[in-house]
Scaffold this active site. Structure first.
Site, PDB file in Angstrom:
ATOM      1  N   GLY A   1       0.757  -1.242  -0.055  1.00  0.00           N
ATOM      2  CA  GLY A   1      -0.066  -0.152  -0.050  1.00  0.00           C
ATOM      3  C   GLY A   1       1.026   1.192   0.015  1.00  0.00           C
ATOM      4  CB  SER A   2       0.190   4.539   1.321  1.00  0.00           C
ATOM      5  OG  SER A   2      -1.236   4.724   0.552  1.00  0.00           O
TER       6      SER A   2
END
Lengths: 620, 373
Positions: free
Chosen positions: A325-326
């Site tokens: 993810g981020s």
């Protein structure tokens, strides 16, 4: 015939007898000479042969198990030790009625059907007069009860041996692993002179990886035995050499703080000292008790462990492969700066979604209203998706792939323990090879925010964060700090292999990315700004919320409405203090939801504990 | 000169022997042998002093029986021979009918207080009977007499073989046969017998019990069944062979003291001796046995009548057979048949019988002199 006289001729009879007596005496001498000859053959000619056989009969080589090396944490706390335990052994030949004896023993101590079953199994395979273990790990009370009643049970005896014990119980179980009774397959693959069927062997974790060091060398005793195999005296002895003690880089206090902080969540956390690559804590939740395995776990207990759904034996820190993810954004950002596809203060407009040229599909930002004008710093602090879609689009998958490759994504880090997985760093070639299709530009975009095919282990995330903290210097993550030879008293420090650093064209970019990560925690709009208020030191971090469940176009993610296992994973990676990084970590809480709200506070507890304890309350 | 033996050696000890009607060389040799036997037994029995006392009690009893037998003039043996033999046959028959089972064989008669093995009595009764029968016949025996003598031997042999007790029946057959041999059996007939016996081997095999067959097979190849029936013989050979020239020393035999050697106080005691005293010890021990056998033959050849001569000769050679069968078995030359090492193995019955036999020998020797005087 008729001419033969029937009158007794006494002189003739005496003469016949004397001749026959002489012949008999000769025969006697011949027969005895025959015996002499036979005995000469046995005792003189074949003496050496029979002497060997006689020694083979009486002399037996017995092995003595070495003491297994102890395992300590970095501060000298014992993580694995050896404790004397009692087992109940039976020599069936010396027991009158075996069934009856077993029944009577059952009335004194607990003997499970499982014990009886494995007892009967070994009973069939053993040599005569060899003792068979009925119960192991007797409690002190059971030993006392048996000792009092011992006179009733001939052929029943206790044996003491040192067995592995993990004093911290389930804490750090995924680091240490555990030992257990060696099985048939393992027996085939080890040095036969060092193990037998009743030896213990490291099954997993440090216990398995450093089996050779921990094990030591078996000792041998030449003993004289009688026909029952009972040892009468020791003729010759080679003492065993104890295994080496291992000092791990793990900080047991930090480890249990992290475990406590993670509470009932499933997930993982890896904390690394960036300067050295020493792993300070490696947590995988839920935990389990390794002591269960030392004496052989019962089938029932094992099934429960395997089937509780949350799979405690699965080492999430090393085997868990998650979409990062981020958390990937700082790395993509750095790649973008390095590739000069974007300037550090260049603004990209975010209107809440991104569209590829000539495509209808909208790639959404997590913030529907958009982040509007966004610089690198802001993009990192607020975790703007559109900014990184754009960056990824401009870099292209090939450059992304080869840049991330430098940090160690997509391959095993080579940490010194078992169960490590490689994660997955997608590339055009990879997709062609495994999926047999071409790479689509849309896939590049989602790779830019750490979704899609990309998978990473918590260890990889932590190690990459440490590399960021060290501005490109890469250190091999490792668990062993040093090993101590108990014979010589010599301590040897672990020498990790040298790794190639991550090189970028301008070192200023490191600072730019770190500044963005600092903004995540300390900035007014940072996704982990809640942390910043109470920090006594400066932390650089990045939150992540990784999708487990694909949300269709136009659908709204509804956390409450989703089944728990479909909820997003909460991630957070960070290092601190920024100026002189002491600790870098990555944490993932499975199905935890938002990284900033769930994962970051846990990381803060862990960082606080470590930095306050080691560098004071006002470390900078 | 032979006749003057006692008169020229007028020492006190010989007078004692003379008054007890014992033959000094034979008595000395027997005492020496039994003393050696006690020494080996002490080692074989793991230095169990109770065992030694029990054996000593038996030995005293056996020597007592020997002295007692020596007092009885040989004519009496001759007179009693048919009756003892008849009694023996009756008892053997009743053993087969009413006997006690011990170790899978019927050998014992239980009289409430005493358990008695009639086959032991037959060891003496059979040669006595054959000697009685042949003594007053012209010798060498005619074919008819030979046939009767053979029947007298075969009867008890078969009865005992039926029990089944192969070892004892062989000993009795041998004892009876030796009488016939000394009576002057023609060499041609002897050779014929040998052929007959060889021809009958398959027949004997057919009638053998399973355990007896196993013993023979094991004898032929002990390594076939090293933990089962071959175990005894393998361990025994290891004990003997590992003794070497000088042996491991008294009480130092590992095969025996660590229990590898089975039945080491009884049938396999010779292996203990060979292990601890080596080949040198074995030469001396066997020489002692040979001396006893030859002394017995000398006594026989000096005997006054056919009965004494035949009986004495047979008893001496039977003693040799004991020795040969036992040592042959222990050293793996012969199959395992339960024959103890005479006068050394632990156990009572056969010892008493043997010493009774030596008593008879001494009676034959000593009464001859008295008669002449």
């Amino acid at each position: 015939m008729m001419s033969r006289t029937l009158i007794k001729d006494l002189y003739k009879e005496a003469r016949i007898f004397n001749i026959r007596a002489i012949i008999a005496a000769l025969v006697a001498v011949i027969l005895v000479s025959l015996l002499w000859g036979r005995l000469f053959q046995l005792q003189i000619t074949e003496h050496a042969h029979f002497d060997t056989l006689s020694n083979n009969n009486r002399v037996r080589l017995m092995s003595t198990e070495p003491n297994r090396g102890l395992i300590y944490d970095r501060n000298g706390m014992v993580l694995a030790e050896n404790r004397p335990t009692f087992s109940l052994d039976i020599i069936p030949e010396e027991v009158g009625q075996l069934d009856q004896t077993l029944e009577e023993l059952k009335s004194l101590i607990t003997i499970s059907d499982n014990d009886i079953r494995s007892f009967n199994k070994t009973l069939k395979r053993r040599k005569p007069f060899q003792s068979v273990s009925l119960r192991s790990n007797l409690s002190e009370k059971e030993v006392a009860v048996l000792a009092v009643n011992r006179y009733r049970f001939p052929g029943v005896d206790f044996k003491t041996k040192l067995t592995r014990y993990y004093p911290m119980g389930s804490s750090a179980v995924h680091v240490l692993g555990y030992v257990g009774r060696i099985d048939e397959d393992e027996l085939q693959n080890v040095d036969a002179s060092q193990y037998n069927g009743s030896s213990s062997i490291g099954k997993i974790g440090i216990e398995s990886y450093y089996e050779k060091e921990l094990r030591g060398q078996r000792g041998y005793q030449k003993v004289e035995v009688n026909v029952q195999g009972r040892v009468l005296r020791v003729l010759e002895e080679t003492p065993p050499i104890a295994g080496k003690d291992l000092i791990l880089s793990i900080d047991a206090g930090l480890q249990s703080t992290a475990e406590y902080a993670m509470g009932n969540n499933s997930g993982a956390m890896v904390a690394i000292e960036p300067e050295t690559g020493e792993v300070l804590a490696m947590v995988s939740m839920p935990l389990y008790d390794p002591n269960l395995f030392v004496h052989g776990i019962s089938n029932k207990a094992y099934k429960i462990l395997q089937n509780t759904g949350r799979r405690p034996q699965f080492n999430r820190a090393l085997s868990g492969q998650y979409p990062p993810g981020s958390i990937m954004k700082p790395f993509i950002g750095l790649g973008g700066l390095d590739a000069s596809v974007v300037g550090v203060n260049e603004e990209i407009f975010c209107e809440g979604y991104f569209m590829l040229p000539n495509e209808e599909r909208r790639y959404r930002d997590w913030k529907r209203t958009g982040h509007l004008d966004t610089t690198m710093k802001k993009a990192l602090a607020e975790s703007c998706d559109v900014y990184f879609y754009q960056l990824a689009y401009l870099m292209g998958i090939d450059r992304i792939s080869s840049f991330l490759n430098q940090f160690g994504f997509g391959k095993r880090m080579g940490i010194d323990t078992t169960s490590e997985q490689s994660g997955l760093l997608p590339s055009r070639e990879w997709k062609q090879k495994t999926k047999k299709t071409i790479w689509y530009p849309g896939e590049t975009l989602i790779t830019g925010i750490g979704q899609g095919y990309m998978l990473a282990t918590p260890l990889q995330m932590a190690a990459a964060t440490a590399t960021l903290a060290m501005r490109g210097q890469r250190k091999q993550p490792h668990l062993l700090k040093s090993s101590r030879d108990n014979q010589t008293g010599e301590t040897v420090a672990y020498q990790p292999p040298e790794l190639k650093p991550v090189t970028i064209k301008s070192n200023r970019h490191w600072s730019n990315i770190i500044a963005g990560m600092k903004e995540v925690v300390h900035g007014s709009h940072g996704t982990a700004r809640a942390l910043g208020h109470s920090l006594t030191y400066q932390m650089a971090g990045k939150t992540g919320t990784a999708q487990v469940y694909g949300i269709a176009q136009g659908e709204v993610y509804d956390e409450e409405g989703l089944a728990l296992k479909l909820r997003d994973h909460a991630l957070f990676s960070a290092f601190a203090p920024i100026r002189k990084p002491r600790i870098a970590a990555a944490i993932i809480i499975e199905n935890g939801g938002s990284g900033g709200h769930v994962a970051a506070p846990i990381a803060k507890q862990v960082f606080d504990h470590y930095i306050h304890k080691n560098y004071g309350n006002h470390a900078r | 000169m032979r006749a003057d033996y006692f008169e020229s050696n007028d020492t006190g000890r010989l007078k004692l022997f003379q008054s007890l009607r014992l033959d000094p060389p034979l008595t000395m040799a027997l005492l020496l042998l039994t003393a050696c036997g006690l020494g080996i037994l002490y080692s074989a029995g793991s230095q169990n002093i109770d065992l030694i006392f029990r054996q000593l009690t038996r030995l005293s009893l056996a020597f007592g029986v020997m002295v007692l037998m020596a007092q009885i003039p040989p004519q009496n043996f001759r007179l009693w021979a048919p009756w003892i033999f008849l009694l023996g046959i009756v008892l053997l028959t009743s053993v087969l009918v009413f006997g006690d089972v011990g170790k899978g064989a019927k050998r014992w008669l239980d009289f409430g207080v005493v358990r008695f093995q009639p086959s032991e009595m037959m060891k003496l009764a059979a040669p006595m009977m054959v000697a009685w029968f042949l003594a007053d016949k012209p010798l060498p025996p005619s074919f008819k007499h030979l046939a009767v003598a053979l029947i007298l031997v075969i009867m008890p042999t078969m009865l005992i073989a039926k029990q089944p007790d192969l070892g004892t029946s062989l000993l009795i057959a041998a004892a009876g046969f030796f009488v016939i041999y000394f009576a002057g059996l023609k060499w041609r007939v002897l050779a014929g017998f040998a052929v007959l016996v060889a021809a009958m081997t398959p027949l004997v095999w057919h009638y053998m019990h399973d355990y007896q067959r196993r013993r023979v097979l094991t004898f032929l190849n002990p390594e076939n069944d090293p933990l089962g029936s071959g175990y005894h013989i393998i361990q025994s050979k290891i004990a003997i062979g590992s003794g070497g020239l000088y042996g491991k020393g008294w009480l130092n035999g590992t095969q025996s003291h660590l229990d590898f050697l089975p039945e080491r106080s009884t049938d396999f005691i010779f292996a203990v001796f060979a292990e601890e005293f080596g080949f040198i010890g074995v030469i001396v021990l066997l020489a002692l046995y040979v001396f006893i056998v030859i002394r017995g033959l000398v006594i026989a050849s000096q005997a006054q009548d056919s009965f004494g001569r035949l009986l004495a000769g047979s008893l001496s050679l039977t003693f040799l057979v004991y020795l040969f069968v036992n040592v042959g078995m222990v050293s793996g030359l012969l199959p395992v048949v339960g024959v103890p090492l005479p006068l050394v193995s632990y156990g009572g019955t056969s010892m008493v019988t043997l010493m009774a036999g030596f008593g008879m020998l001494m009676s034959i020797q000593s009464h001859r002199r008295l008669l002449r005087q």
